[in-house]
Motif scaffolding. Structure first.
Motif, mmCIF file in Angstrom:
data_model
loop_
_atom_site.group_PDB
_atom_site.id
_atom_site.type_symbol
_atom_site.label_atom_id
_atom_site.label_comp_id
_atom_site.label_asym_id
_atom_site.label_seq_id
_atom_site.Cartn_x
_atom_site.Cartn_y
_atom_site.Cartn_z
ATOM 1 N N UNK A 81 131.552 20.621 73.365
ATOM 2 C CA UNK A 81 132.756 21.349 72.980
ATOM 3 C C UNK A 81 132.550 22.173 71.715
ATOM 4 N N UNK A 82 131.711 21.693 70.815
ATOM 5 C CA UNK A 82 131.538 22.369 69.526
ATOM 6 C C UNK A 82 130.460 23.448 69.552
ATOM 7 N N UNK A 83 129.559 23.417 70.539
ATOM 8 C CA UNK A 83 128.369 24.273 70.467
ATOM 9 C C UNK A 83 128.695 25.756 70.471
ATOM 10 N N UNK A 84 129.510 26.226 71.421
ATOM 11 C CA UNK A 84 129.755 27.667 71.524
ATOM 12 C C UNK A 84 130.406 28.248 70.270
ATOM 13 N N UNK A 85 131.543 27.702 69.785
ATOM 14 C CA UNK A 85 132.106 28.266 68.554
ATOM 15 C C UNK A 85 131.186 28.093 67.348
ATOM 16 N N UNK A 91 134.844 18.785 84.097
ATOM 17 C CA UNK A 91 135.291 20.084 84.601
ATOM 18 C C UNK A 91 135.009 21.179 83.571
ATOM 19 N N UNK A 92 135.327 20.895 82.322
ATOM 20 C CA UNK A 92 135.062 21.851 81.249
ATOM 21 C C UNK A 92 133.562 22.087 81.102
ATOM 22 N N UNK A 93 132.774 21.023 81.234
ATOM 23 C CA UNK A 93 131.313 21.155 81.147
ATOM 24 C C UNK A 93 130.811 22.122 82.209
ATOM 25 N N UNK A 94 131.296 21.937 83.450
ATOM 26 C CA UNK A 94 130.859 22.811 84.523
ATOM 27 C C UNK A 94 131.238 24.255 84.276
#
Length: 238
Positions: free
Chosen positions: A30-34, A230-233
């Motif tokens: 969850x934190x990686x992209x931002x 689901x969010x991971x996918x």
């Protein structure tokens, strides 16, 4: 990076690690992209790896009685073998085209879990393939957690065992990643300073997430796990 960016990063870290403390996974995802957008990929990877290691360490230290040790050993052995394969393949072939297929598979499993009342079951052969695949994807893209969670959802029917055992996996697997980052010279003064500041939201998030974990029932916990899958996918697809 200015103070505004640092503040946003620390807020992202708090929110992501609250989820990590609830379920034992998904904080880094969850934190990686931002974090990459705010810090750049090298610094983001270093700090998030350290935070994931410490978060998992906090979880495990208070949940030792819930760790499924035989399952933990099995997961580590299969994923370690898969990681070796993944690292080797990464040196030979440009395999980024695999990510969309990986993402679609994870989405399908998550939707099945959310839309049906039947428990996810894996045959012994499928379980081995899932764990090896988790290791391969972790070696290729540092993103094998989604496959590991598919295995964990099928095997661990108690939220405490699920959380403690999955968190234990990240303790073991993050050590070589941190050592690799150190060898690459990523531990500079600015990164270490921001890592120190990150301990504040990490501690607060771990406390908050643990309280939430203790209060939610098993059904909500499993649905949350599927939602995070689901969010991971979706993130893997885009």
């Amino acid at each position: 990076m200015d103070l505004w960016d640092e503040g946003i990063f620390l807020l992202v870290l708090f929110l992501a690690n609250t989820i990590q403390a609830v379920t034992g996974f998904a904080g880094t995802l969850l934190a990686m992209t931002p974090s990459i957008l705010l810090l750049g990929p090298d610094q983001a990877k270093v700090i998030l790896n350290i935070m994931a290691f410490l978060s998992s360490l906090f979880i495990v230290s208070s949940s030792l009685i819930y760790i499924a040790w035989r399952q933990l050993l099995r997961i580590i052995l299969y994923m370690a073998a898969g990681m070796a394969i993944g690292v080797y393949l990464y040196q030979l072939l440009p395999l980024s085209f695999l990510l969309p297929f990986y993402g679609l598979f994870v989405l399908a499993v998550a939707l099945k879990g959310l839309c049906t009342s039947n428990e996810l079951r894996l045959s012994p052969a499928a379980a081995r393939i899932i764990l090896l695949g988790a290791g391969v994807m972790h070696g290729l893209f540092v993103s094998g957690g989604a496959l590991l969670v598919i295995y964990a959802v099928a095997v661990f029917k108690d939220k405490h065992i699920f959380r403690a055992t999955v968190a234990s996996v990240w303790i073991v697997l993050n050590v070589p990643l941190m050592f690799h980052d150190y060898q690459q010279g990523f531990y500079d003064g600015q990164t270490l300073l921001l890592t120190g500041l990150s301990l504040i939201p990490l501690v607060l998030a771990t406390y908050a997430g643990t309280r939430i974990h203790d209060k939610i029932n098993q059904k909500i916990f499993m649905n949350l796990s599927y939602i995070l899958l689901l969010l991971s996918g979706m993130l893997l697809l885009f």
